[in-house]
Design an enzyme around this catalytic site. Structure first.
Site, PDB file in Angstrom:
ATOM      1  N   HIS A 196     -78.194  -1.513  -8.075  1.00  0.00           N
ATOM      2  CA  HIS A 196     -77.356  -1.105  -9.202  1.00  0.00           C
ATOM      3  C   HIS A 196     -77.518  -2.069 -10.376  1.00  0.00           C
ATOM      4  O   HIS A 196     -76.754  -3.031 -10.512  1.00  0.00           O
ATOM      5  CB  HIS A 196     -75.886  -1.038  -8.777  1.00  0.00           C
ATOM      6  CG  HIS A 196     -75.565   0.148  -7.940  1.00  0.00           C
ATOM      7  ND1 HIS A 196     -75.180   1.359  -8.469  1.00  0.00           N
ATOM      8  CD2 HIS A 196     -75.608   0.307  -6.591  1.00  0.00           C
ATOM      9  CE1 HIS A 196     -74.985   2.230  -7.486  1.00  0.00           C
ATOM     10  NE2 HIS A 196     -75.237   1.617  -6.341  1.00  0.00           N
TER      11      HIS A 196
ATOM     12  N   GLU B 189     -76.619  -1.471 -13.200  1.00  0.00           N
ATOM     13  CA  GLU B 189     -75.444  -1.260 -14.057  1.00  0.00           C
ATOM     14  C   GLU B 189     -74.181  -1.903 -13.487  1.00  0.00           C
ATOM     15  O   GLU B 189     -73.069  -1.670 -14.008  1.00  0.00           O
ATOM     16  CB  GLU B 189     -75.238   0.241 -14.318  1.00  0.00           C
ATOM     17  CG  GLU B 189     -74.547   1.036 -13.243  1.00  0.00           C
ATOM     18  CD  GLU B 189     -75.364   1.366 -12.004  1.00  0.00           C
ATOM     19  OE1 GLU B 189     -75.028   2.364 -11.355  1.00  0.00           O
ATOM     20  OE2 GLU B 189     -76.302   0.603 -11.671  1.00  0.00           O
TER      21      GLU B 189
ATOM     22  N   CYS C 151     -79.936   4.020  -6.924  1.00  0.00           N
ATOM     23  CA  CYS C 151     -79.324   4.117  -5.597  1.00  0.00           C
ATOM     24  C   CYS C 151     -79.496   5.524  -5.023  1.00  0.00           C
ATOM     25  O   CYS C 151     -80.597   5.889  -4.614  1.00  0.00           O
ATOM     26  CB  CYS C 151     -77.866   3.669  -5.642  1.00  0.00           C
ATOM     27  SG  CYS C 151     -77.194   3.264  -4.012  1.00  0.00           S
TER      28      CYS C 151
END
Length: 260
Positions: A225, A227, A119
């Site tokens: 993202h 994660e 990001c």
């Protein structure tokens, strides 16, 4: 005690915590925990705080790392890419953190240390190579970001098309469906002018550049993202595996650093 049988991963964040911003801190911690869950079985992890370290400190910490991840965070200060302040949805900037993370990209490019930008991290990569950012995407709400994400922790889910024969395609082969991937998105800015020395490795359906990579160095940035705790962790494992596969022996990188 450090386990020397594992490679070392430096993970860069803007700050340990944002003063007086519990909601922001909470979502950052959720993302950090997910990244650790994926990384710790195979990596030693060094956590780096770019606002505290600045350019010199961040680069010094990187010398102990076999690979680097720059995580998400606030907008890059417009001074870094020739932009102006006062744009829509402008938040707080951390200029010293920008300098620290720009230094990490420079270090990775000089030494051949694999680096993944997530990001904001992808935007740092484009900025470090001399590119620019679109400061606010009209219609970002509901397409690239959820305006209530700090309270409900829900990312926008949409597909991206990964470019054939890119390093990103090779990294994500285990989780791609054809050339498509469903990702977790939370950004209101995007790449405007792609820097020289970089190429696009994924697009969103609306044409937004969703991933970039260096032509010459083992550097990849993804605008999304992986994660996100709600995402399939196998995508994150694939990216970490790619960092591992592209890392050079420590002595070889140390020699490159000394020559530079």
């Amino acid at each position: 005690m450090t386990n020397h049988t594992k490679p070392t991963l430096l993970i860069s964040n803007v700050l340990p915590a944002r003063p007086g911003d519990e909601a922001y801190n909470n979502i950052c911690m959720r993302l950090w925990d997910r990244l650790l869950q994926a990384a710790l079985p195979t990596w030693n992890v060094i956590r780096e705080y770019a606002q505290e370290d600045g350019a010199e400190g961040a680069a010094l910490r990187a010398q102990a790392a076999d690979a680097i991840i720059i995580m998400g965070g606030e907008d890059v200060h417009p001074l870094n890419y020739g932009g102006s302040q006062g744009y829509k949805r402008e938040g707080r900037h951390w200029y010293r953190a920008d300098q620290g993370q720009l230094a990490l990209v420079d270090y990775a490019a000089r030494t051949g240390t694999p680096l993944l930008g997530i990001c904001r991290g992808m935007q740092i990569i484009n900025t470090a190579f001399g590119g620019t950012l679109e400061q606010h995407i009209d219609g970002a709400d509901g397409t690239h970001t959820n305006p209530t994400i700090l309270s409900d922790h829900r990312f926008i889910r949409h597909s991206v098309r990964v470019e054939t024969d890119s390093h990103l395609e090779r990294a994500l082969t285990p989780v791609l469906t054809g050339s498509e991937l469903v990702i977790s998105s939370a950004h209101h800015q995007r790449v405007a002018r792609l820097a020289e020395g970089l190429q696009v490795s994924a697009y969103a359906p609306d044409g937004t550049i969703e991933a970039i990579e260096s032509i010459d160095a083992p550097i990849i940035g993804v605008q999304w993202h992986p994660e996100d705790p709600a995402a399939d962790i196998s995508q994150l494992h694939a990216l970490l595996g790619h960092l591992d596969a592209r890392r050079a022996p420590r002595l070889e990188r140390a020699s490159t650093t000394l020559v530079a």
